[in-house]
Scaffold this motif. Structure first.
Motif, PDB file in Angstrom:
ATOM      1  N   ILE A 281      -0.737  -8.018  37.496  1.00  0.00           N
ATOM      2  CA  ILE A 281      -0.646  -6.619  37.897  1.00  0.00           C
ATOM      3  C   ILE A 281      -1.952  -6.217  37.523  1.00  0.00           C
ATOM      4  O   ILE A 281      -2.499  -5.407  38.468  1.00  0.00           O
ATOM      5  CB  ILE A 281       0.481  -5.516  36.949  1.00  0.00           C
ATOM      6  CG1 ILE A 281       2.019  -6.388  37.405  1.00  0.00           C
ATOM      7  CG2 ILE A 281       0.370  -4.403  37.560  1.00  0.00           C
ATOM      8  CD1 ILE A 281       3.105  -5.788  36.827  1.00  0.00           C
ATOM      9  N   ALA A 282      -2.508  -6.405  36.382  1.00  0.00           N
ATOM     10  CA  ALA A 282      -3.986  -6.067  36.234  1.00  0.00           C
ATOM     11  C   ALA A 282      -4.876  -6.459  37.073  1.00  0.00           C
ATOM     12  O   ALA A 282      -5.867  -5.821  37.465  1.00  0.00           O
ATOM     13  CB  ALA A 282      -4.158  -6.282  34.671  1.00  0.00           C
ATOM     14  N   ALA A 283      -4.700  -7.745  37.477  1.00  0.00           N
ATOM     15  CA  ALA A 283      -5.645  -8.480  38.341  1.00  0.00           C
ATOM     16  C   ALA A 283      -5.422  -7.626  39.648  1.00  0.00           C
ATOM     17  O   ALA A 283      -6.481  -7.517  40.302  1.00  0.00           O
ATOM     18  CB  ALA A 283      -5.435 -10.164  38.556  1.00  0.00           C
ATOM     19  N   SER A 284      -4.443  -7.097  40.188  1.00  0.00           N
ATOM     20  CA  SER A 284      -4.150  -6.615  41.445  1.00  0.00           C
ATOM     21  C   SER A 284      -4.933  -5.334  41.482  1.00  0.00           C
ATOM     22  O   SER A 284      -5.144  -4.882  42.551  1.00  0.00           O
ATOM     23  CB  SER A 284      -2.561  -6.556  41.929  1.00  0.00           C
ATOM     24  OG  SER A 284      -1.930  -5.552  40.901  1.00  0.00           O
ATOM     25  N   ARG A 285      -5.247  -4.751  40.363  1.00  0.00           N
ATOM     26  CA  ARG A 285      -5.751  -3.258  40.452  1.00  0.00           C
ATOM     27  C   ARG A 285      -7.331  -3.176  40.351  1.00  0.00           C
ATOM     28  O   ARG A 285      -7.959  -2.553  40.121  1.00  0.00           O
ATOM     29  CB  ARG A 285      -5.323  -2.592  39.155  1.00  0.00           C
ATOM     30  CG  ARG A 285      -4.092  -2.419  38.975  1.00  0.00           C
ATOM     31  CD  ARG A 285      -3.481  -1.513  37.829  1.00  0.00           C
ATOM     32  NE  ARG A 285      -4.220  -0.163  37.883  1.00  0.00           N
ATOM     33  CZ  ARG A 285      -5.300   0.118  37.125  1.00  0.00           C
ATOM     34  NH1 ARG A 285      -5.803  -0.745  36.263  1.00  0.00           N
ATOM     35  NH2 ARG A 285      -5.781   1.222  37.108  1.00  0.00           N
ATOM     36  N   LEU A 286      -7.689  -4.572  40.724  1.00  0.00           N
ATOM     37  CA  LEU A 286      -9.252  -4.856  40.626  1.00  0.00           C
ATOM     38  C   LEU A 286     -10.015  -4.094  41.350  1.00  0.00           C
ATOM     39  O   LEU A 286     -11.238  -3.782  40.956  1.00  0.00           O
ATOM     40  CB  LEU A 286      -9.573  -6.300  40.734  1.00  0.00           C
ATOM     41  CG  LEU A 286     -10.797  -7.025  40.283  1.00  0.00           C
ATOM     42  CD1 LEU A 286     -10.569  -7.192  38.545  1.00  0.00           C
ATOM     43  CD2 LEU A 286     -10.913  -8.503  40.804  1.00  0.00           C
ATOM     44  N   PHE A 287      -9.459  -3.676  42.681  1.00  0.00           N
ATOM     45  CA  PHE A 287     -10.287  -3.153  43.568  1.00  0.00           C
ATOM     46  C   PHE A 287      -9.713  -1.828  43.942  1.00  0.00           C
ATOM     47  O   PHE A 287      -9.586  -1.298  45.041  1.00  0.00           O
ATOM     48  CB  PHE A 287     -10.356  -3.938  44.835  1.00  0.00           C
ATOM     49  CG  PHE A 287     -11.607  -3.692  45.467  1.00  0.00           C
ATOM     50  CD1 PHE A 287     -12.988  -3.183  45.235  1.00  0.00           C
ATOM     51  CD2 PHE A 287     -11.594  -3.505  46.956  1.00  0.00           C
ATOM     52  CE1 PHE A 287     -13.890  -3.204  46.001  1.00  0.00           C
ATOM     53  CE2 PHE A 287     -12.488  -3.182  47.857  1.00  0.00           C
ATOM     54  CZ  PHE A 287     -13.794  -2.733  47.305  1.00  0.00           C
ATOM     55  N   THR A 288      -8.811  -1.074  43.132  1.00  0.00           N
ATOM     56  CA  THR A 288      -8.134   0.146  43.515  1.00  0.00           C
ATOM     57  C   THR A 288      -9.134   1.239  43.791  1.00  0.00           C
ATOM     58  O   THR A 288      -8.818   2.188  44.636  1.00  0.00           O
ATOM     59  CB  THR A 288      -7.516   0.725  42.213  1.00  0.00           C
ATOM     60  OG1 THR A 288      -8.241   0.610  40.997  1.00  0.00           O
ATOM     61  CG2 THR A 288      -6.075  -0.370  41.785  1.00  0.00           C
ATOM     62  N   ASP A 289     -10.209   1.281  43.433  1.00  0.00           N
ATOM     63  CA  ASP A 289     -11.138   2.269  43.770  1.00  0.00           C
ATOM     64  C   ASP A 289     -11.915   1.972  45.060  1.00  0.00           C
ATOM     65  O   ASP A 289     -12.559   2.876  45.640  1.00  0.00           O
ATOM     66  CB  ASP A 289     -12.496   2.749  42.814  1.00  0.00           C
ATOM     67  CG  ASP A 289     -13.289   1.150  42.422  1.00  0.00           C
ATOM     68  OD1 ASP A 289     -12.427   0.357  42.615  1.00  0.00           O
ATOM     69  OD2 ASP A 289     -14.047   1.310  41.701  1.00  0.00           O
ATOM     70  N   GLY A 290     -11.632   1.020  45.803  1.00  0.00           N
ATOM     71  CA  GLY A 290     -12.155   0.573  46.982  1.00  0.00           C
ATOM     72  C   GLY A 290     -11.135   0.427  48.242  1.00  0.00           C
ATOM     73  O   GLY A 290     -11.353  -0.073  49.042  1.00  0.00           O
TER      74      GLY A 290
END
Length: 255
Positions: free
Chosen positions: A82-91
């Protein structure tokens, strides 16, 4: 032309990302603490309720050992993904991608800072919380159950890939990193809905892998070694592909 990597610039950008994400990460750490506390309490209540029939002179193994290691290992992998899937949340949106592309850092520094903050940060927080709760469990229950061999557990205590503890830890590390690398790659391939898109893809790949492994009668040591080496190679490939995908970012807002 920005250099490939500059330590001072990288640390400044990492600090900037931390400032932007720290509220969310503190909230995630609190949620993780609550979930792990509930798991530890529940396992202790169910594992130690029938120990009073033994005499104090009879030493027995910790009945919660396997349950704690297994449950927390699943939580570690799930939380890391889940943390890895948030890697590019700001993009995920066009404005966010413009912001990422115009940062005065190299794309490698941008990618590495996100890996360190989101994935490395979760791994660090998880181990701090896990071992803190384990120490509390051992300290509190030692006086209550003096005949139980209580000890702080580890995430690799349930695995038995190799007889050598060092090799077993290495094999365990590979199988922890592999699913995380899939979600790191998925965060770049499916920027809009990384968790959903990657989960569906992993589910399909898992079905294919189970179908292939069904042809093997047993998991021999050679097969386990081969699969572990293949998982290590795929983990490195997934991380490299995620970096390459980030280098090919587009500003176009595609559906």
């Amino acid at each position: 032309m920005i250099d490939f990597f500059d330590c001072k610039r990288f640390m400044r950008y990492l600090g900037k990302l931390w400032t932007e994400q720290r509220r969310t990460m503190f909230l995630s750490a609190a949620i993780l603490l609550g979930i792990m506390f509930i798991i530890e309490v529940w396992i202790c209540l169910t594992a130690y309720n029938n120990l009073y029939g033994y005499g104090d002179c009879v030493r027995i193994s910790d009945p919660a050992r396997t349950s704690i290691s297994f449950s927390c290992s699943l939580l570690f992998v799930a939380g890391s993904c889940i943390a890895a899937s948030r890697l590019f949340t700001d993009g995920q949106q066009k404005a966010g991608r413009i912001h990422v592309l115009t940062m005065p850092v190299s794309m490698f520094e941008n990618w590495l800072a996100r890996i360190v903050l989101f994935v490395g940060g979760y791994v660090l927080v998880f181990h701090i919380v896990f071992y803190a709760l384990e120490v509390c469990r051992v300290v509190l229950l030692t006086s209550i159950y003096p005949n139980v061999d209580l000890a702080v557990q580890s995430l690799s205590s349930i695995t038995s890939f190799q007889h050598d503890p060092l090799m077993n830890a290495l094999y365990t590390l590979v199988w922890y990193v592999y699913p995380i690398s899939l979600f790191v790659l998925g965060s770049m391939v499916f920027p809009r809905k990384p968790l959903l898109g990657t989960t569906i893809s992993v589910f399909i790949l898992g079905l294919i892998a189970m179908f292939i492994l069904a042809f093997f009668n047993s998991f021999s040591e050679i097969l386990i070694d081969t699969l572990t080496l293949w998982a290590a190679f795929l983990s490195m490939a997934n991380l490299w592909l995620s970096y390459r995908r980030m280098c090919e970012l587009e500003v176009i807002d595609r559906m």
